[in-house]
Enzyme design. Sequence first.
Site, mmCIF file in Angstrom:
data_model
loop_
_atom_site.group_PDB
_atom_site.id
_atom_site.type_symbol
_atom_site.label_atom_id
_atom_site.label_comp_id
_atom_site.label_asym_id
_atom_site.label_seq_id
_atom_site.Cartn_x
_atom_site.Cartn_y
_atom_site.Cartn_z
ATOM 1 C CD GLU A 132 -4.167 5.667 10.946
ATOM 2 O OE1 GLU A 132 -3.761 6.421 10.047
ATOM 3 O OE2 GLU A 132 -5.272 5.102 10.936
ATOM 4 C CG ASP A 133 -1.921 1.250 10.310
ATOM 5 O OD1 ASP A 133 -2.794 1.638 11.105
ATOM 6 O OD2 ASP A 133 -2.064 1.261 9.083
ATOM 7 C CG ASP A 182 -3.854 6.798 2.318
ATOM 8 O OD1 ASP A 182 -3.504 5.614 2.213
ATOM 9 O OD2 ASP A 182 -4.553 7.244 3.263
ATOM 10 C CG ASP A 217 -18.960 17.718 -23.735
ATOM 11 O OD1 ASP A 217 -19.949 16.995 -23.538
ATOM 12 O OD2 ASP A 217 -18.695 18.709 -23.045
ATOM 13 C CG HIS A 268 -1.667 1.257 1.459
ATOM 14 N ND1 HIS A 268 -2.502 1.884 0.556
ATOM 15 C CD2 HIS A 268 -1.608 2.078 2.541
ATOM 16 C CE1 HIS A 268 -2.927 3.026 1.086
ATOM 17 N NE2 HIS A 268 -2.395 3.168 2.279
ATOM 18 C CG HIS A 288 0.900 6.912 4.175
ATOM 19 N ND1 HIS A 288 1.244 6.101 3.120
ATOM 20 C CD2 HIS A 288 -0.368 6.556 4.508
ATOM 21 C CE1 HIS A 288 0.225 5.312 2.823
ATOM 22 N NE2 HIS A 288 -0.763 5.561 3.648
HETATM 23 MN MN MN Z 1 -2.726 4.607 3.971
#
Ligand code: MN
Length: 726
Positions: A78-79, A150, A270, A50, A74
């Site tokens: 958090e993880d 993300d 269009d 990811h 990133h």
């Molecule tokens: Mn993420």
Amino acid sequence: MYKIDIEKVIEIVQKDKNDFDRDLIISSYEFAKEKHANQKRLSGDDYITHPLAVAGILAEMGLDETTIAAALLHDTIEDSDVTPEEIEKLFGSKIKDLVEGVTILGEIDFSKLPDQNIQEIKFQHEIENLRRFFLAMAKDVRVVIIKLADRLHNMRTLNFLAIADQKRISRETLEIFAPLADRLSMGQIKAELEDLAFRFSNPEDFKIIEGLVTKNERERKNYLAHINRIITNDLEEEAIKAKIDGRVKHLYSIYKKLNKVNNDFSKIYDLLAIRVVVNNIEECYKAMGIIHARFKPMIYLIKDYIAVPKPNGYQSLHTTVFGIKGKITEIQIRTIKMHEEAENGIAAHWHYNESKLNVYKKGVSSFAPQEKLGWVNKLANWQKNVSINTNLAEELQIDLFNDRIFVFSPKGNIFDLPEGATPIDFAYELHSAVGNRCRGAKVNGKIVNLNYQLNNRDVVEIVLAPKNDKTGPARDWLEHVKTAKAKQRIKNWYRQSNREENIEQGSKILLSDLRVFSLDGGDISEEVKKKILDETNWRSWDDLLSAIGDGTITAKQIIRKIVGQRLYDELEAKKETKNQTKTVEPEEKRLNLSGILVRYGECCKPKKGDKVKGYITQGQGVTIHKSNCHSLLTSSQDRIVEIDFDIPSKLRTRVEILGKNRVGLVRDIAALIARENIVIEDLKAYNSEKNVSFIDLSFSIENPDILTELLPKIGRIEGVQSVRKK
Ligand code: MN
């Protein structure tokens, strides 16, 4: 599904830049891989796929290695057990800021988007607040860009989630992320986010549109190739080198257009868009001329977004032409720079590689700091009333919201307030009734003073007075509030509360006057009220009572309408008779006035204490004059009678006021008199050409001495130039 690896990411970055910090990217990758070692995506893939995919998306957009390293890292805070301090130590404060920023944005809970069933304006307002909050939380715009990439990868892998989650996340994407991408003029990400969200949130319609578009795909490709050759040749003849490509518009935009034309697919002209990318603006207009010489334009579909860019900065010429065999085709003409900006928006500003921008030799160079600033100014414009620090060009950090704070209700709703705002502002932001009943506040669970200055991300709870508490806001709140809304509403309350007094006063006056007619206020039926309101143009009965209370109209005017003119006259006569017996108490009655209608001479206006004589009118009772009144000299002497009585205490007075005409002058005078508990019986006002107002009013007073105070008070009203008793 194709999975990118770190070598590929580096390869993409390399295409753009010869000189970059390869080790930074590698070490970020190694660190993230280790931290996510035992984690899997719902797809079953290793978690590291990811952040790698996110880094790949950003590399394609040409972002710098700092952003790419931050993208790889990133999700580590958090993880996993990684702390911001650790990241700072290993990768520096810039990358720490970016990763921390992405983490904070991740904490924003979009699970409770405003209810779609609420009023459209309110819904848009709440959604807009969420978007702004999102941007405000990101101190560096690159945080938002990472977050968008993300979200894009999460959308690409959304099929691994439960259907309910797919729908919820798709809705967030359509409401929050795609519009943000659009605002940052990142057209490519916006289009892909929309199409993915469309697919998951509305699969039925998605399939229909997809079917419509894929039908005749081969034919369409041939057509695009053909028209491409024709245009390329025409332009080359005029020495314009262009890069031309054609594509089908993205599905969600077709879907939205279809809704606009009542699902008539034939009306979507269009569907096909051909992009002509040239070197400079001059060539844009020249190219349009050349294309129009070949294909007839639909005149009304020419749009010059170069002269007038879209709010997000988008620039291009758009024209719709009858192409080969009359097939309707949209053509967009733009410079290389405009193209870059349309595709990648703000991300294009990290695109420094000159060689890439100079494919066509002629003078397109990288963006100067000045132009970067231009972009930030555009964002600022959108975020109106925000001044920009000119040093921003260096870092392109967003600090556009430095004079705004975002606070939460205990339920988690977000409110956008100016810096320095207090719980009172917050209370009025919730609802004016909440503001008026606000008695205290808790911030983050602790009781605070009402003049406490709120901080970003505070959770604010308002302590309310009981529902029937009519105390209302304190006047000194006006000094503690920051928002115009709160100020307005506090002032309104005071105005309203005066109104309530006026209504009460008016109601009393009307009741007491009605009693004289032996009527009760409760006797007035709703029908009669409605009829009177229709005749008088007051909006409501309360408005009418308030007008009586503040003296704008008299109760008698209304009573006349209630009972009808004839009955009014009759009752008036009776009333005056009644009054007579009550108030006139002659000491020695040479003429017994009991039961006789008495009037006062308009000529001499006798008042209490004057020596008076009576004049017997024909069938109209007795008119009382001062004994020395000249009118008595010219009247039939046999009708003049000696009377001996005190003039009743109430005295009708007429006052003439001259003033400079202004809105509310009459109202202010009437209100002043009403405050003295004097009922205005007649009021005439007219304005001269020279803007002078003449106001003539009559009222009854108990005691002439009242005038010695009242008249100067009237004289002090703004605009009043003279006041005199007539
Ligand atoms: Mn993420």
